[in-house]
Design an enzyme around this catalytic site. Structure first.
Site, PDB file in Angstrom:
ATOM      1  N   ASP A   1     -14.499  36.481 -54.167  1.00 54.49           N
ATOM      2  CA  ASP A   1     -14.706  37.377 -55.312  1.00 54.49           C
ATOM      3  C   ASP A   1     -15.939  37.043 -56.142  1.00 54.49           C
ATOM      4  OD1 ASP A   1     -12.588  39.250 -55.126  1.00 54.49           O
ATOM      5  OD2 ASP A   1     -11.184  37.659 -55.646  1.00 54.49           O
ATOM      6  N   HIS A  56      -9.116  28.299 -54.044  1.00 54.08           N
ATOM      7  CA  HIS A  56      -8.441  29.079 -53.001  1.00 54.08           C
ATOM      8  C   HIS A  56      -7.173  28.374 -52.559  1.00 54.08           C
ATOM      9  CE1 HIS A  56      -7.799  31.549 -49.464  1.00 54.08           C
ATOM     10  NE2 HIS A  56      -8.519  32.442 -50.117  1.00 54.08           N
TER      11      HIS A  56
HETATM   12  N1  ACO Z   1     -10.849  27.106 -62.092  1.00 52.24           N
HETATM   13  C1  ACO Z   1     -10.521  25.854 -62.504  1.00 52.24           C
HETATM   14  N2  ACO Z   1      -9.621  25.087 -61.879  1.00 52.24           N
HETATM   15  C2  ACO Z   1      -9.034  25.601 -60.798  1.00 52.24           C
HETATM   16  C3  ACO Z   1      -9.334  26.876 -60.305  1.00 52.24           C
HETATM   17  C4  ACO Z   1     -10.276  27.630 -60.995  1.00 52.24           C
HETATM   18  N3  ACO Z   1     -10.608  28.838 -60.584  1.00 52.24           N
HETATM   19  N4  ACO Z   1      -8.603  27.108 -59.204  1.00 52.24           N
HETATM   20  C5  ACO Z   1      -7.868  26.033 -59.001  1.00 52.24           C
HETATM   21  N5  ACO Z   1      -8.115  25.120 -59.969  1.00 52.24           N
HETATM   22  C6  ACO Z   1      -7.499  23.793 -60.107  1.00 52.24           C
HETATM   23  C7  ACO Z   1      -6.171  23.948 -60.849  1.00 52.24           C
HETATM   24  O1  ACO Z   1      -6.308  23.834 -62.229  1.00 52.24           O
HETATM   25  C8  ACO Z   1      -5.369  22.830 -60.242  1.00 52.24           C
HETATM   26  O2  ACO Z   1      -5.795  21.627 -60.815  1.00 52.24           O
HETATM   27  P1  ACO Z   1      -4.733  20.461 -61.127  1.00 52.24           P
HETATM   28  O3  ACO Z   1      -4.176  20.072 -59.791  1.00 52.24           O
HETATM   29  O4  ACO Z   1      -5.573  19.424 -61.784  1.00 52.24           O
HETATM   30  O5  ACO Z   1      -3.701  21.078 -62.013  1.00 52.24           O
HETATM   31  C9  ACO Z   1      -5.829  22.803 -58.775  1.00 52.24           C
HETATM   32  O6  ACO Z   1      -7.160  23.317 -58.809  1.00 52.24           O
HETATM   33  C10 ACO Z   1      -4.973  23.645 -57.852  1.00 52.24           C
HETATM   34  O7  ACO Z   1      -4.905  24.973 -58.391  1.00 52.24           O
HETATM   35  P2  ACO Z   1      -3.700  25.968 -58.206  1.00 52.24           P
HETATM   36  O8  ACO Z   1      -3.812  27.090 -59.168  1.00 52.24           O
HETATM   37  O9  ACO Z   1      -2.381  25.202 -58.211  1.00 52.24           O
HETATM   38  O10 ACO Z   1      -3.942  26.450 -56.722  1.00 52.24           O
HETATM   39  P3  ACO Z   1      -3.291  27.685 -56.042  1.00 52.24           P
HETATM   40  O11 ACO Z   1      -3.433  27.475 -54.587  1.00 52.24           O
HETATM   41  O12 ACO Z   1      -1.906  27.924 -56.545  1.00 52.24           O
HETATM   42  O13 ACO Z   1      -4.168  28.903 -56.573  1.00 52.24           O
HETATM   43  C11 ACO Z   1      -5.856  30.477 -56.867  1.00 52.24           C
HETATM   44  C12 ACO Z   1      -5.210  29.484 -55.896  1.00 52.24           C
HETATM   45  C13 ACO Z   1      -4.791  31.383 -57.478  1.00 52.24           C
HETATM   46  C14 ACO Z   1      -6.840  31.335 -56.091  1.00 52.24           C
HETATM   47  C15 ACO Z   1      -6.588  29.677 -57.975  1.00 52.24           C
HETATM   48  O14 ACO Z   1      -7.620  28.910 -57.392  1.00 52.24           O
HETATM   49  C16 ACO Z   1      -7.132  30.569 -59.070  1.00 52.24           C
HETATM   50  O15 ACO Z   1      -6.381  30.939 -59.986  1.00 52.24           O
HETATM   51  N6  ACO Z   1      -8.456  30.953 -59.011  1.00 52.24           N
HETATM   52  C17 ACO Z   1      -9.030  31.834 -59.995  1.00 52.24           C
HETATM   53  C18 ACO Z   1      -8.702  33.286 -59.672  1.00 52.24           C
HETATM   54  C19 ACO Z   1      -9.441  33.776 -58.439  1.00 52.24           C
HETATM   55  O16 ACO Z   1     -10.633  33.590 -58.299  1.00 52.24           O
HETATM   56  N7  ACO Z   1      -8.685  34.447 -57.563  1.00 52.24           N
HETATM   57  C20 ACO Z   1      -9.237  35.029 -56.342  1.00 52.24           C
HETATM   58  C21 ACO Z   1      -8.765  34.264 -55.137  1.00 52.24           C
HETATM   59  S1  ACO Z   1      -9.470  34.922 -53.642  1.00 52.24           S
HETATM   60  C22 ACO Z   1      -8.612  36.332 -53.393  1.00 52.24           C
HETATM   61  O17 ACO Z   1      -7.442  36.427 -53.672  1.00 52.24           O
HETATM   62  C23 ACO Z   1      -9.276  37.492 -52.848  1.00 52.24           C
END
Ligand code: ACO
Length: 377
Positions: free
Chosen positions: A314, A263
Site C-alpha cells: 500500500d 505485514h
Molecule cells: N507501524 C509501526 N509498528 C508496526 C507496524 C506499523 N505499520 N506494523 C507492525 N508494527 C509493529 C507492532 O507495533 C508490533 O510491535 P511489538 O511487537 O513491539 O508490539 C509488531 O510490529 C507486530 O505487529 P502486529 O500488528 O502484531 O502484526 P500483525 O501481523 O498483526 O499486523 C498489519 C500486520 C496489520 C499489516 C500491521 O503491520 C499494520 O497494522 N500495518 C499498518 C496498516 C497497513 O499498512 N496495512 C496494510 C497491510 S498490506 C494489505 O493488507 C494490503
C-alpha cells in the site's frame, strides 16, 4: 471434539492454514507466486487480463484465448440501468468503498444467469464481475462530477478502458502500462483477510456476489486495503520533506502504526514494493510525484532504522495512484478492481473444495448465572 478448556486459541489465526490453495503463495522470505509463477517474472511482461485469466482458469491463455477473454471483458463493461441510477442517488458524502460494496451486492439482483450456479455459469459470472467492478468505480467518480461515463471501446484493452471510463480522457501508453503493472501486483495474495472473508461466505454455498461484497467490506479496513488512502493522508499531512523525521518519530513515540508498513506474513521485503517503487521512480519527472517520492524514501529509512519493518504494497501504491491522477478516496476501489480476479478465483476454488469453513472459539464467559426477571433487574 476438543473440550472448551483444552482448546488452543491462535490469536488472529497467525500461522494457521485454513485450507489448501493452488491460486497463490505468499512466501515469508519475500516472494509471491500466482499459480506457480513468480510475480517478478510476470510484472511488465503481461497485461492484467492475462493475470485475471491465469487466476480463474489456473493457466496462462494462448493468444486466441486472451483475445477472446479481452473481448468478453470489454463486452461486459456495462452496468444495468438501476445500478447506475442507484449510484447517482448516493450522497456525495459516502465513501466510494461503501457504494462499491452495496452496488456489487445490488448487481447480484440483475445477474443475467439468475440462479444458475453451475460451474460454467460461475466462470462466466467471475468474468462479468472482473469487468463490472471497475465500471462501478468509474460510475461513482463520474457521477460525482456530474459527468457521464464514456462507452468502453473494443479497440482499447481492459486497463485502458478502465482509465478512460474513470477519467474521461484517453490515457497515454505509459499510464496504461502503469495500470497493468499495478493491477497485476494487486490481483491476488494468498489468504489475506478479504479473500478469507470471500471464501468463508462461499463455503456456505452462498453466491459469488455475497462473497465479493464481504471481501469488499474487509478490504476497506485501514489495516488491509484501506491503508493506501491513509498513506496519502500522512504524506499530505507532512508539508515538507524536512518535517518527515519529526512527524514519523512523533507517531512512533505515541505507539501509533505507520500506515503502509508491516505485514502479517513477510519477514523480508514485500516483493511488490520494489516494483511499485520503481514505477514511482519512472513517474518522478512529475514535480508532485518527485516530492512525494522523496518523502517516502525518508519515511522508509526512518521506519526501518527504528522498527526494522518494511513498506507493504500500500505504501508506494498510494503514490502510483496519485501519479495516475486518481483521487485518494478511490485508491482502495482501484485495489478492489484488481483484487476481484483473485477473489473470484478463490471463490471458485472454495466451491470445488466443498467444505464449510467454521472454526471453534474458546468460551471464557460464565455458566449457569441465575436468571433475574426484567422487573427485578
Ligand atoms: N507501524 C509501526 N509498528 C508496526 C507496524 C506499523 N505499520 N506494523 C507492525 N508494527 C509493529 C507492532 O507495533 C508490533 O510491535 P511489538 O511487537 O513491539 O508490539 C509488531 O510490529 C507486530 O505487529 P502486529 O500488528 O502484531 O502484526 P500483525 O501481523 O498483526 O499486523 C498489519 C500486520 C496489520 C499489516 C500491521 O503491520 C499494520 O497494522 N500495518 C499498518 C496498516 C497497513 O499498512 N496495512 C496494510 C497491510 S498490506 C494489505 O493488507 C494490503
Amino acid at each position: 471434539m476438543i473440550n472448551n478448556s483444552d482448546r488452543v486459541v491462535v490469536r488472529g489465526l497467525k500461522d494457521v492454514a485454513a485450507a489448501e490453495t493452488k491460486v497463490s503463495y505468499v512466501d515469508f522470505n519475500g516472494f509471491l507466486y500466482y499459480l506457480g509463477y513468480n510475480i517478478d517474472d510476470l510484472v511488465g511482461k503481461v497485461i492484467y487480463a492475462e493475470i485475471a485469466y491465469l487466476l480463474i482458469h489456473k493457466r496462462l491463455p494462448n493468444k486466441q484465448e486472451l483475445d477472446n477473454f479481452k473481448d468478453e471483458l470489454v463486452t461486459a463493461m456495462h452496468l444495468p440501468e438501476p445500478i447506475v441510477d442507484s449510484i447517482k442517488r448516493t450522497p456525495k458524502t459516502c465513501h466510494p468503498m461503501d457504494i462499491l460494496r452495496t452496488e456489487v451486492s445490488h448487481l447480484g439482483e440483475y445477474d443475467v444467469e439468475g440462479k444458475d450456479f453451475s460451474e460454467a455459469a460461475n466462470y462466466r459470472r467471475a468474468t462479468r464481475l472482473i469487468a463490472q467492478l471497475p465500471v462501478i468505480v468509474a460510475t461513482i467518480h463520474r457521477s460525482r462530477l456530474n459527468q457521464s461515463v464514456p462507452e468502453p471501446k473494443r479497440e482499447y484493452g481492459f486497463a485502458e478502458n478502465f482509465l478512460h471510463m474513470f477519467k474521461g480522457v484517453v490515457p497515454d501508453e505509459s499510464e496504461t502500462n502503469v495500470l497493468h503493472r499495478y493491477m497485476t501486483l494487486h490481483a491476488d495474495h494468498g489468504f489475506n483477510a478479504s479473500t478469507f472473508a470471500a471464501r468463508v461466505v462461499a463455503s456456505t454455498n452462498s453466491d459469488m456476489y455475497s462473497s465479493v461484497s464481504a471481501a469488499i467490506g474487509a478490504l476497506k479496513g485501514p489495516l488491509h486495503g484501506g491503508a493506501s488512502e491513509k498513506v496519502m493522508d500522512m504524506l499530505d499531512d507532512i508539508n515538507l520533506e524536512e518535517e518527515v523525521e519529526e512527524y514519523i518519530y512523533g507517531l512512533l513515540g505515541d505507539q501509533k502504526k505507520i500506515m503502509g508498513f508491516g505485514h502479517r506474513i513477510y519477514r523480508a521485503q514485500d516483493p511488490r514494493t520494489k516494483h511499485l517503487r520503481g514505477m514511482v521512480e519512472d513517474l518522478c519527472h512529475r514535480e508532485r510525484t518527485l516530492g512525494l517520492y522523496n518523502k517516502c524514501i525518508k519515511i522508509e529509512q526512518i521506519v526501518f532504522n527504528r522498527k526494522k519493518i518494511y513498506p507493504n504494497v500500500d505504501f508506494y501504491a498510494a503514490v502510483t495512484m496519485d501519479a495516475l491522477g486518481i483521487p485518494k478516496e478511490f485508491f482502495t476501489p482501484f485495489f478492489a478492481s484488481s483484487r476481484i480476479s483473485g477473489w473470484v478465483a478463490h471463490v471458485i476454488e472454495q466451491y470445488e473444495d466443498a467444505v464449510l469453513l467454521r472454526p471453534e472459539s474458546k468460551y471464557i464467559g460464565e455458566f449457569n448465572k441465575p436468571f433475574i426477571p426484567i422487573e427485578n433487574r
